[in-house]
Design a protein around this motif. Structure first.
Motif, PDB file in Angstrom:
ATOM      1  N   ASP A 231       0.819  -1.088   0.103  1.00 55.10           N
ATOM      2  CA  ASP A 231      -0.020   0.090  -0.009  1.00 55.10           C
ATOM      3  C   ASP A 231       0.984   1.225   0.055  1.00 55.10           C
ATOM      4  OD1 ASP A 231      -2.106  -1.808   0.247  1.00 55.10           O
ATOM      5  OD2 ASP A 231      -2.245  -1.423   2.417  1.00 55.10           O
ATOM      6  N   ASP A 232       2.022   1.164   0.560  1.00 54.45           N
ATOM      7  CA  ASP A 232       2.825   2.376   0.644  1.00 54.45           C
ATOM      8  C   ASP A 232       3.482   2.727  -0.867  1.00 54.45           C
ATOM      9  OD1 ASP A 232       2.593   2.266   3.323  1.00 54.45           O
ATOM     10  OD2 ASP A 232       4.407   1.207   3.751  1.00 54.45           O
ATOM     11  N   ALA A 233       3.485   1.692  -1.715  1.00 55.80           N
ATOM     12  CA  ALA A 233       4.270   2.080  -2.689  1.00 55.80           C
ATOM     13  C   ALA A 233       3.565   3.106  -3.551  1.00 55.80           C
ATOM     14  CB  ALA A 233       4.209   0.591  -3.664  1.00 55.80           C
ATOM     15  N   LEU A 234       2.366   3.055  -3.567  1.00 57.31           N
ATOM     16  CA  LEU A 234       1.628   4.201  -4.420  1.00 57.31           C
ATOM     17  C   LEU A 234       1.955   5.713  -3.960  1.00 57.31           C
ATOM     18  CD1 LEU A 234      -1.994   3.327  -5.398  1.00 57.31           C
ATOM     19  CD2 LEU A 234      -0.184   4.031  -6.848  1.00 57.31           C
ATOM     20  N   LYS A 235       1.836   5.821  -2.432  1.00 56.63           N
ATOM     21  CA  LYS A 235       2.133   7.150  -2.097  1.00 56.63           C
ATOM     22  C   LYS A 235       3.526   7.304  -2.174  1.00 56.63           C
ATOM     23  CE  LYS A 235       1.969   9.927   2.058  1.00 56.63           C
ATOM     24  NZ  LYS A 235       3.044  10.401   1.699  1.00 56.63           N
ATOM     25  N   MET A 236       4.469   6.468  -2.062  1.00 56.69           N
ATOM     26  CA  MET A 236       6.044   6.985  -2.337  1.00 56.69           C
ATOM     27  C   MET A 236       6.273   7.199  -3.697  1.00 56.69           C
ATOM     28  SD  MET A 236       7.400   3.721   0.090  1.00 56.69           S
ATOM     29  CE  MET A 236       8.992   4.373   0.681  1.00 56.69           C
ATOM     30  N   LEU A 237       5.660   6.548  -4.760  1.00 58.01           N
ATOM     31  CA  LEU A 237       5.746   6.934  -6.000  1.00 58.01           C
ATOM     32  C   LEU A 237       5.152   8.475  -6.256  1.00 58.01           C
ATOM     33  CD1 LEU A 237       4.870   3.845  -8.327  1.00 58.01           C
ATOM     34  CD2 LEU A 237       7.127   4.841  -8.066  1.00 58.01           C
ATOM     35  N   ALA A 238       4.040   8.633  -5.787  1.00 61.14           N
ATOM     36  CA  ALA A 238       3.503   9.899  -5.820  1.00 61.14           C
ATOM     37  C   ALA A 238       4.481  11.105  -5.551  1.00 61.14           C
ATOM     38  CB  ALA A 238       2.153  10.044  -5.271  1.00 61.14           C
ATOM     39  N   ASP A 239       5.015  10.800  -4.415  1.00 59.82           N
ATOM     40  CA  ASP A 239       5.823  12.007  -3.768  1.00 59.82           C
ATOM     41  C   ASP A 239       7.159  11.934  -4.742  1.00 59.82           C
ATOM     42  OD1 ASP A 239       4.490  12.233  -1.821  1.00 59.82           O
ATOM     43  OD2 ASP A 239       5.626  10.924  -0.095  1.00 59.82           O
ATOM     44  N   VAL A 240       7.673  11.035  -5.295  1.00 58.25           N
ATOM     45  CA  VAL A 240       8.972  11.120  -6.197  1.00 58.25           C
ATOM     46  C   VAL A 240       8.431  11.702  -7.483  1.00 58.25           C
ATOM     47  CG1 VAL A 240      10.293   9.827  -7.785  1.00 58.25           C
ATOM     48  CG2 VAL A 240       9.857   9.001  -5.279  1.00 58.25           C
ATOM     49  N   ALA A 241       7.112  11.590  -8.008  1.00 57.67           N
ATOM     50  CA  ALA A 241       6.629  12.081  -9.024  1.00 57.67           C
ATOM     51  C   ALA A 241       6.592  13.739  -8.823  1.00 57.67           C
ATOM     52  CB  ALA A 241       5.414  11.572  -9.569  1.00 57.67           C
ATOM     53  N   GLN A 242       5.806  13.981  -7.504  1.00 61.27           N
ATOM     54  CA  GLN A 242       5.584  15.440  -7.288  1.00 61.27           C
ATOM     55  C   GLN A 242       6.788  16.266  -7.159  1.00 61.27           C
ATOM     56  OE1 GLN A 242       2.788  16.782  -7.600  1.00 61.27           O
ATOM     57  NE2 GLN A 242       1.013  15.434  -6.857  1.00 61.27           N
ATOM     58  N   LYS A 243       7.854  15.761  -6.763  1.00 59.88           N
ATOM     59  CA  LYS A 243       8.945  16.462  -6.515  1.00 59.88           C
ATOM     60  C   LYS A 243       9.832  16.627  -7.792  1.00 59.88           C
ATOM     61  CE  LYS A 243      13.640  16.296  -4.643  1.00 59.88           C
ATOM     62  NZ  LYS A 243      14.759  15.561  -3.896  1.00 59.88           N
ATOM     63  N   ALA A 244       9.563  15.581  -8.901  1.00 61.25           N
ATOM     64  CA  ALA A 244      10.127  15.882 -10.168  1.00 61.25           C
ATOM     65  C   ALA A 244       9.571  16.872 -11.087  1.00 61.25           C
ATOM     66  CB  ALA A 244      10.049  14.428 -10.970  1.00 61.25           C
ATOM     67  N   LEU A 245       7.981  16.961 -10.604  1.00 63.87           N
ATOM     68  CA  LEU A 245       7.148  17.942 -11.256  1.00 63.87           C
ATOM     69  C   LEU A 245       7.607  19.660 -10.912  1.00 63.87           C
ATOM     70  CD1 LEU A 245       3.779  16.130 -11.244  1.00 63.87           C
ATOM     71  CD2 LEU A 245       4.765  17.290 -13.256  1.00 63.87           C
ATOM     72  N   LYS A 246       8.001  19.546  -9.661  1.00 65.94           N
ATOM     73  CA  LYS A 246       8.120  20.676  -8.855  1.00 65.94           C
ATOM     74  C   LYS A 246       9.629  21.199  -9.449  1.00 65.94           C
ATOM     75  CE  LYS A 246       8.739  21.761  -4.330  1.00 65.94           C
ATOM     76  NZ  LYS A 246       8.577  21.283  -2.868  1.00 65.94           N
ATOM     77  N   MET A 247      10.441  20.236  -9.578  1.00 69.36           N
ATOM     78  CA  MET A 247      11.880  20.767  -9.857  1.00 69.36           C
ATOM     79  C   MET A 247      12.185  20.605 -11.156  1.00 69.36           C
ATOM     80  SD  MET A 247      13.564  20.212  -6.697  1.00 69.36           S
ATOM     81  CE  MET A 247      15.139  19.697  -6.984  1.00 69.36           C
ATOM     82  N   ASN A 248      11.374  20.269 -12.090  1.00 73.45           N
ATOM     83  CA  ASN A 248      11.599  19.916 -13.670  1.00 73.45           C
ATOM     84  C   ASN A 248      12.660  18.816 -13.718  1.00 73.45           C
ATOM     85  OD1 ASN A 248       9.586  21.442 -14.542  1.00 73.45           O
ATOM     86  ND2 ASN A 248      10.780  23.356 -14.483  1.00 73.45           N
ATOM     87  N   GLY A 249      12.504  17.866 -12.891  1.00 81.45           N
ATOM     88  CA  GLY A 249      13.581  16.816 -12.889  1.00 81.45           C
ATOM     89  C   GLY A 249      13.403  15.769 -13.713  1.00 81.45           C
ATOM     90  N   LYS A 250      14.192  14.980 -13.871  1.00 80.50           N
ATOM     91  CA  LYS A 250      13.914  13.714 -14.629  1.00 80.50           C
ATOM     92  C   LYS A 250      14.033  12.600 -13.266  1.00 80.50           C
ATOM     93  CE  LYS A 250      16.591  15.399 -18.439  1.00 80.50           C
ATOM     94  NZ  LYS A 250      17.836  15.080 -19.157  1.00 80.50           N
ATOM     95  N   ILE A 251      13.265  11.490 -13.682  1.00 77.73           N
ATOM     96  CA  ILE A 251      13.175  10.437 -12.736  1.00 77.73           C
ATOM     97  C   ILE A 251      13.926   9.057 -13.344  1.00 77.73           C
ATOM     98  CG2 ILE A 251      11.938   8.953 -11.157  1.00 77.73           C
ATOM     99  CD1 ILE A 251       9.864  10.898 -11.119  1.00 77.73           C
ATOM    100  N   VAL A 252      14.901   8.517 -12.992  1.00 72.71           N
ATOM    101  CA  VAL A 252      15.395   7.197 -13.850  1.00 72.71           C
ATOM    102  C   VAL A 252      15.372   6.041 -12.693  1.00 72.71           C
ATOM    103  CG1 VAL A 252      17.512   6.382 -14.521  1.00 72.71           C
ATOM    104  CG2 VAL A 252      17.125   8.911 -14.920  1.00 72.71           C
TER     105      VAL A 252
END
Ligand SMILES: [Zn+2]
Length: 469
Positions: free
Chosen positions: A227-248
């Motif tokens: 259940d934690d996986a979704l929330k953690m993935l969302a956090d990573v995605a939100q951060k990338a959107l804020k920083m205009n970063g890439k997620i590898v």
């Protein structure tokens, strides 16, 4: 009637699964996996193929991971002409895995030959099998769906149950009936999965059996909840959107990649994140994903309802692109974030992921997301250890990108999950648990835990020992 079992691989270790069940001299092989690990050692062990292939009467494959199916082509080469029983999805995925292995070996042989010519040294390394051998193996498969009891040989029935590990993964229950009507049931878990994994169903509750051959990979570990996986993935995605970063994301082409795509799809569907471009950069992942699409019989209810009934595709959506050509892959280097790249291999040792890492790792706005097991001495393990500088493709790079780790994706049950799975079964007839597929220290911890939970008779399977049933 004589029933014995022994192991030819994955006794007190976690790769190279090969287990034999003998019923009155008739031999059934369960799994025929390759050893993985340090290159020279794995190569040596895989070449010492000690399965008496020409004496086997039947072969069962529990699932398509390389350490369970990787050496199937050697059976045919060593005289086995019989059937290989597997679920339809396992057969399809195993064909991709075996073919990929044949191609890598051919590639390695060509490379080593070139090196030998260059250095004027002898060259005698040969692939274990080639593509034609894989085609022959593909012809030996007989597919058996879940919950379809099938006669393996006189007096021996085989039934597959969901293992909840990867697409098509199965536990094999063998029912042996003696002339006087005595019945013995033996369950092989293969790799035991977990509840709540995306896409596939939970591990089935098995019918009462007399013996269980149980895997023990994570017998000393407790995973994060799925259940934690979704929330953690969302956090990573939100951060990338804020920083205009890439997620590898380094991920194996089969299962983990499709799981990630499915999770990102769900996040967008639930409006927990806006659409963000995702590039799946792995030709093998493209093939594997098409196998996932044609096996809805393996889906859990959520996946089935959301995507089959509504005619959607769980593995494709607007912002998802599959990258196959090298040029397209290189073009990703020039793109600005935010976006996500999922690429193989999962431990960052080879493949296109190495280029993407080299290209993104020095920039603090990027994130490297680790979602799988990283073996010792791999680049993935060095990233996991938060080393400040790492060598990629022969050059040193400072690690400035954020390294994020999510352990919730594991495909193996931890010790509590495996014990809970056992507790859901009716184990009143259970006489013994044979423990396989685990490191020795891990197995001791798991054995003690099971004993304290009321399973007193546990045998850690050792090489060279035969166990009477
Ligand atoms: Zn597995």
């Amino acid at each position: 009637m004589s029933i014995t079992l022994y192991s030819l691989g994955a006794a007190e270790e976690v790769t190279g699964s090969k287990h034999v069940l003998e019923v009155d001299g008739r031999m059934i092989l369960i799994d025929c996996g390759a050893f993985q690990g340090r290159r020279a050692e794995a190569d040596r062990k895989n070449r010492q193929f000690d399965v008496p292939a020409d004496k086997l009467d039947a072969v069962i494959l529990t699932h398509a991971h390389y350490d369970h199916c990787g050496l199937l082509p050697l059976l045919g080469l060593n005289g086995y002409k019989g059937n290989i029983y597997a679920t339809p999805a396992t057969r399809d995925l195993a064909n991709i895995i075996m073919m990929d292995s044949a191609r890598i070996q051919a590639h390695d042989a060509a490379f080593l030959e070139k090196q030998a010519v260059k250095h004027g040294t002898d060259f005698n390394w040969k692939p274990l099998f080639d593509e034609a051998d894989v085609v022959s193996t593909a012809n030996q498969f007989v597919t058996v769906s879940y919950n379809r009891p099938t006669c393996l040989m006189p007096n021996v029935m085989l039934e597959f149950f969901d293992a909840g590990h990867i697409l098509g993964s199965a536990m094999a229950v063998l029912t042996i009936t003696e002339k006087d009507g005595t019945i013995t049931k033996i369950a092989y878990t293969g790799d035991l999965g977990r509840k709540g994994k995306a896409i596939i169903r939970d591990p089935a509750i098995l019918p009462p059996v007399d013996y269980i051959v149980l895997e023990s990979t994570y017998g000393n570990r407790k995973h994060e909840s799925t259940d934690d996986a979704l929330k953690m993935l969302a956090d990573v995605a939100q951060k990338a959107l804020k920083m205009n970063g890439k997620i590898v994301i380094p991920a194996f082409a089969i299962e983990r990649t499709q799981e990630l795509v499915y999770y990102f799809h769900t996040l967008v569907d639930k409006k927990l994140i806006p659409e963000i471009p995702i590039y799946v950069d792995s030709p093998m992942a493209v093939n594997a994903t098409s196998i996932f699409q044609i096996h809805p019989e393996c889906y859990d209810t959520d996946t089935y309802n959301a995507f089959i009934k509504h005619h959607k595709n769980p593995f494709g959506f607007n912002s998802l692109k599959f990258v196959t050509s090298v040029d397209e892959s290189k073009a990703l280097n020039k793109l600005d974030g935010p976006f996500i790249i999922i690429s193989a291999d999962g431990m960052c040792e080879a493949g296109r992921i190495t280029h993407h890492l080299a290209n993104t790792i020095e920039d603090p706005q990027n994130q490297i997301l680790l979602v799988g097991f990283m073996a010792e001495h791999t680049l993935g393990r060095r990233l996991q250890n938060r080393e400040l500088e790492v060598k990629i493709l022969g050059e040193w790079h400072k690690v400035r990108a954020d390294i994020v780790q999510i352990n919730a994706f594991s495909a193996h049950a931890d010790y509590e999950e495996a014990t809970d799975w056992l507790k859901e079964m009716d184990t009143t007839s259970l006489k013994k648990i044979f423990m396989v597929h685990g490191e020795p220290d891990v197995q001791l911890v798991f054995k003690e835990y099971l004993e304290s939970n009321g399973y007193p008779d546990i045998q850690i399977v050792k090489y060279g020992e035969t166990y009477e049933i």
